[in-house]
Write an enzyme that holds these catalytic residues in place. Structure first.
Site, PDB file in Angstrom:
ATOM      1  N   GLU A 122      47.478  20.052  18.252  1.00 26.54           N
ATOM      2  CA  GLU A 122      46.292  20.181  17.367  1.00 26.54           C
ATOM      3  C   GLU A 122      47.490  19.412  15.964  1.00 26.54           C
ATOM      4  O   GLU A 122      48.576  20.286  15.845  1.00 26.54           O
ATOM      5  CB  GLU A 122      46.072  21.548  17.069  1.00 26.54           C
ATOM      6  N   GLY A 264      52.785  29.242  14.390  1.00 28.07           N
ATOM      7  CA  GLY A 264      52.995  30.738  15.096  1.00 28.07           C
ATOM      8  C   GLY A 264      52.696  30.452  16.476  1.00 28.07           C
ATOM      9  O   GLY A 264      53.494  31.024  17.275  1.00 28.07           O
ATOM     10  N   ALA A 265      51.559  29.799  16.900  1.00 32.63           N
ATOM     11  CA  ALA A 265      51.039  29.618  18.256  1.00 32.63           C
ATOM     12  C   ALA A 265      49.909  28.713  18.400  1.00 32.63           C
ATOM     13  O   ALA A 265      49.251  28.250  17.211  1.00 32.63           O
ATOM     14  CB  ALA A 265      50.784  31.139  18.625  1.00 32.63           C
ATOM     15  N   HIS A 300      44.853  36.636  18.376  1.00 34.90           N
ATOM     16  CA  HIS A 300      44.120  35.551  17.781  1.00 34.90           C
ATOM     17  C   HIS A 300      44.013  34.237  18.662  1.00 34.90           C
ATOM     18  O   HIS A 300      43.010  33.723  18.923  1.00 34.90           O
ATOM     19  CB  HIS A 300      45.204  35.143  16.671  1.00 34.90           C
ATOM     20  N   GLU A 301      45.102  33.998  19.382  1.00 33.70           N
ATOM     21  CA  GLU A 301      45.076  32.939  20.277  1.00 33.70           C
ATOM     22  C   GLU A 301      44.066  33.149  21.335  1.00 33.70           C
ATOM     23  O   GLU A 301      43.390  32.343  21.995  1.00 33.70           O
ATOM     24  CB  GLU A 301      46.501  32.614  20.903  1.00 33.70           C
TER      25      GLU A 301
HETATM   26  N1  0A1 Z   1      45.332  26.357  16.116  1.00 36.87           N
HETATM   27  C1  0A1 Z   1      46.685  27.287  15.968  1.00 36.87           C
HETATM   28  C2  0A1 Z   1      47.532  26.700  14.916  1.00 36.87           C
HETATM   29  C3  0A1 Z   1      48.226  25.519  14.836  1.00 36.87           C
HETATM   30  C4  0A1 Z   1      47.742  24.493  13.926  1.00 36.87           C
HETATM   31  C5  0A1 Z   1      48.595  23.356  14.043  1.00 36.87           C
HETATM   32  C6  0A1 Z   1      49.815  23.116  14.858  1.00 36.87           C
HETATM   33  O1  0A1 Z   1      50.709  22.267  14.672  1.00 36.87           O
HETATM   34  C7  0A1 Z   1      50.495  21.325  13.792  1.00 36.87           C
HETATM   35  C8  0A1 Z   1      50.279  24.363  15.389  1.00 36.87           C
HETATM   36  C9  0A1 Z   1      49.351  25.396  15.453  1.00 36.87           C
HETATM   37  C10 0A1 Z   1      46.158  28.758  15.299  1.00 36.87           C
HETATM   38  O2  0A1 Z   1      45.454  28.960  14.570  1.00 36.87           O
HETATM   39  O3  0A1 Z   1      46.861  29.558  16.009  1.00 36.87           O
HETATM   40 ZN    ZN Z   2      43.961  29.796  14.898  1.00 35.00          ZN
END
Ligand code: 0A1
Ligand code: ZN
Length: 854
Positions: A122, A264-265, A300-301
């Protein structure tokens, strides 16, 4: 080369092709990885002849269309794409390409964290793994086979359910595992892990009776530190069933903890990849805040499985659709499992410290931005935390029952689709019958709205006149009035609540009348922080509200506002307001929940004070806060000491609310006492360091010692280092404590610490702990000789070459530029110009610095 092209929401067009199935094979070797990507595609737009796939620095090995090798004349490779010319209506395309995860320091796409292969896709990392329609509205069914040397990589994971194990692959010593994910998903949710990992396992039976295998993987030897994460996962699974009616939908749920991770994750379908800081914990090495953080990030995840994965975003401008909603869900979960009052205050504190600052800076943007250069820069407090406030307001406007009806409708209607924030608001409105059109401004405007409150009382009628003040957008454009719920109450002078209700605010100016009152009432407004606004109200009886307000948030707010007013009058050169000191003493005696009391006793942060100054001079702000803290420490020394002793249980490692609350209160008291740097406090800190059995107590003791004149500081830090130098997660705390220090010579020590064997510039957690924390050590970052600015600017330039996302995170420290005093501004400008003129600067850093300078 990074293209600095601005992408606009208004330019969105639907994908011209669908990828119905994708079959991936990864052949992992020490020096490189061969990716074989076979896609079944279908043309959606008859007018398009060519399949234009996203790619990044593609090293193509071969390309087949419907099993025929393509001649070079049939395709074009650029730095950012692979375009296959003249494709038929439906076809199968097979791409073989080579990548080098071992050299990937950006931690995007497929990379190595230590000896573990892992992914982060992502928002747009997948295109650096293999050519693809790497956009969230292209959802496909993935099958993945991972092949690697068996001894080095016994664990091979990907999304979905495990379908096959291949004992031997080609030559002996290599093995493979195949995974199939039946749920169509966008490429940003693809994940792969290969390593020699330890794990713990458990299971969960869903409400429908499906058995789900749960595994948490980590570096060998850390297995016992995964139990809190596992407990949290099961709590989250149950909560989502009970609160939202959402069940898990695969046979297996895997979590992997890695040390090198930008955020974070990540919620990859069935295979979450976590920054190890949000998985690993035990009583010896993790603080209470760490335990709470793990519970919330694990949840959250997990919650993303429905809000993000089953229903995803049409495009990246919709990011808050999944993030705002999922943060709201994790906040509600934490509130239900712990103290709701404390959770709400902590969430609002975080919002004000990070998001309000962002909204007042040149990088301000609506929760749904209109354009971006680097999408990585938009994983912000605005999109996440303000996004959550926007969902919370809809929850308040609809009420619990209608909100549940609305989320049920949302899940039912949009399952399996990539949708927009308008679709979400539609569901909220459709299920409740409430017209939410006027509410949508929250998605499109930036800046924190203010509400001016004018009160009047005459002839038994209390008049409340409310006027909205809406800041202009960053480009100077005027913005519209907001629609929001405003919770309020009136109190009689004897402290009795007369009424409590939720007003609906929608106009620039509105008047509300409250009749038949025997005496002038006292107002409590924006209870629970029902709207993310700044309330401006004069003649507030803070002491009264601190004593009688029945809303735990506004009661806290009164104590904070009273302290702010007191510190600000000190900044003006006035004497200490003894009425505040008296009210503070009242709180010390208050019989309330200990963790809540700890919050009531906290003085406003430097960041909060700074935001209220027109022109910032940190020395003055620190000076005033220090003066008040010292006065409180002296005035209430005996009471504070008694409170400390009452709540100090050095041998308790419990993680229940009672034990954590006591630790929180006792440590708050110790910090207050430390404002008067006496030998008594130094001895308390020393003893706490020596005898306490929790990391929470040790970290606070170290912090107090570091900022005191105690000789024991050196002993304690050396002891701490010797014990924990092999444990990166603890070393993060060590570096943070030293970087945040107020003692002379911090910068020199930070520079030296970069040479420490425990430090590694490639690991984001460590960089954040040492450099990131220093950049928020206002006292030394803003040093009047410019040394702090120069150091951080040099680090941004150096780190940008390793990891642009990490560098642009650090660049955020410069957002304050506009508000600084002239002297600091000159120094800041020099560094900003130096950064922006750096050759081959990433688009990530460019976008931030360019906004600050223009
Ligand atoms: N979607 C994840 C957050 C996240 C976004 C970008 C990243 O790398 C560019 C990594 C993690 C969340 O909201 O936890
Ligand atoms: Zn998220």
């Amino acid at each position: 080369m990074n293209k600095r092209k601005e992408i606009f929401l208004k330019d969105y067009t639907k994908p011209a092709f669908a990828i119905e199935r994708v079959d991936l094979v990864f052949d992992l070797y020490e020096e490189y990885v061969i990716v074989t990507n076979t896609m079944e595609c279908k043309k959606l737009d008859a007018k398009t002849d060519d399949l234009n796939l996203h790619a990044r620095d593609l090293e193509l090995e071969s390309l087949h269309l419907n099993d025929l090798q393509l001649q070079e004349s049939r395709y074009v490779v650029t730095e950012e794409s692979l375009c296959v010319l003249n494709v038929p209506e439906t076809f199968r395309i097979k791409i073989v390409n080579k990548i080098y995860p071992q050299n990937n320091t950006e931690l995007e796409g497929l990379y190595k964290s230590g000896d573990i292969f892992c992914t982060q896709n992502e928002p747009e990392g997948f295109r650096s793994i293999t050519p693809y329609l790497d956009r969230p509205d292209v959802m496909s069914v993935f099958t993945t086979t991972v092949i690697a040397e068996k001894e080095k990589y016994p664990v091979l994971l990907s999304n979905g359910n495990k379908t096959q194990c291949h004992e031997f692959f080609n030559d002996k010593g290599r093995h493979g595992v195949s995974w199939h994910d039946p749920h169509p998903k966008p490429s940003y949710l693809f994940a792969l892990v290969a390593g020699n990992l330890g794990s713990i396992s458990d299971e969960f039976t869903t409400a429908s009776g499906n058995l789900v295998a749960l595994n948490i993987y980590c570096d060998l030897g850390n297995e016992s530190k995964c139990t809190h994460a596992m407990k949290s996962l099961k709590e989250a699974m149950l909560w989502d069933e009970e609160k939202y009616g959402r069940e898990y939908d695969l046979d297996i749920y895997n979590i992997v903890a890695v040390d090198s991770f930008n955020m974070g994750a990540m919620e990859n379908k069935g295979l979450n990849i976590f920054n190890s800081a949000y998985v690993l914990a035990d009583e010896d090495t993790a603080t209470d805040a760490n335990f709470m953080g793990i519970q919330s990030v694990i949840a959250h995840e997990y919650f993303h499985n429905w809000t993000g994965n089953r229903i995803t975003c049409r495009d990246w401008f919709q990011l808050t659709l999944k993030e705002g909603l999922t943060v709201f869900r994790d906040q509600s979960f934490s509130a239900d499992l712990n103290s709701a009052a404390v959770q709400r205050i902590e969430d609002v504190k975080a919002l004000r410290e990070r998001q309000f600052v962002e909204h007042a800076s040149p990088t301000a943007h609506p929760i749904q931005p209109k354009s971006y250069i680097s999408m990585n820069n938009f994983y912000t407090a605005t999109v996440y935390e303000k996004g959550a406030e926007v969902i919370r307001m809809m929850h308040t406007l609809l009420g619990e029952q209608n909100y549940r009806k609305a989320t049920d409708l949302y899940f039912e209607h949009f399952d399996g689709q990539a949708v927009t924030t308008d679709d979400f608001v539609w569901a909220m409105s459709e299920a409740s019958g409430i017209d939410l059109e006027p509410f949508k401004v929250w998605y499109h405007q930036s800046g924190t709205p203010k509400l001016h409150v004018h009160k009047n009382f005459a002839k038994g009628v209390f008049t409340l006149e409310l006027t909205q003040e809406i800041p202009n957008a960053v480009n100077g454009a005027k913005q519209r009035a907001y629609f929001y719920p405003l919770k309020m109450a009136l109190f009689a002078k004897d402290g009795k609540e007369i009424l409590a209700k939720t007003l609906s605010i929608s106009k620039m100016q509105e008047t509300f009348l409250f009749e038949n009152l025997a005496e002038e009432p006292i107002l409590s407004i924006n209870r629970d922080f029902s709207a993310p606004i700044i309330v401006q109200e004069e003649h507030v009886d803070f002491a009264f509200l601190m004593q009688y307000d029945t809303n735990s948030f506004t009661r806290y707010e009164a104590s904070q506002n009273f302290a702010l007013q007191t510190i600000e009058s000190l900044i003006q050169g006035d004497a200490i307001n003894e009425a505040f000191v008296k009210a503070y003493g009242y709180i010390l005696d208050l019989d309330v929940d200990t963790s809540y009391k700890a919050l009531l006793l906290e003085l406003p942060s430097i960041s909060t004070l700074m935001q209220r100054q027109k022109v910032i001079d940190f020395d003055v702000i620190y000076g005033a806060k220090e003066q008040l803290a010292q006065h409180l420490a002296v005035t209430y020394e005996a009471k504070l000491l008694a409170l400390y002793r009452e709540n100090h249980e050095p041998q308790s490692q419990h993680l229940d609310a009672d034990a954590m609350g006591k630790r929180s209160l006792k440590n708050r008291v110790l910090r207050i006492l430390a404002a008067k740097d006496s030998s008594v406090v130094q001895e308390l800190a020393q003893k706490q360091y020596d005898t306490s059995v929790t990391m929470t107590d040790r970290v606070v003791a170290l912090d107090v010692l570091e900022n005191s004149a105690s000789d024991y500081r050196k002993v304690a830090f050396e002891d701490f280092y010797a014990k924990y130098k092999e444990q990166t997660l603890v070393m993060n705390k060590y570096f943070s404590l030293l970087s945040a220090s107020h003692r002379e010579g911090v910068l020199q020590r930070v520079i030296q610490l970069q040479e420490d064997s425990a430090y590694d510039e490639k690991v984001p957690n460590l960089v954040r702990s040492l450099i990131g924390v220093f950049a928020r050590n206002y006292k030394y970052f803003h040093a009047k000789d410019g040394s702090g600015y120069k150091f951080v600017a040099e680090k941004i330039i150096a780190i940008d070459k390793i990891n642009p996302q990490m560098a642009s995170g650090l660049a955020g420290a410069f957002k304050i530029y506009d508000k600084m005093n002239e002297e600091n501004k000159v120094l800041l400008k020099k560094e900003l110009e130096c950064i922006i003129s750096t050759q081959s600067l990433s688009k990530n850093v460019f976008e931030i610095i360019d906004k600050i300078l223009n």
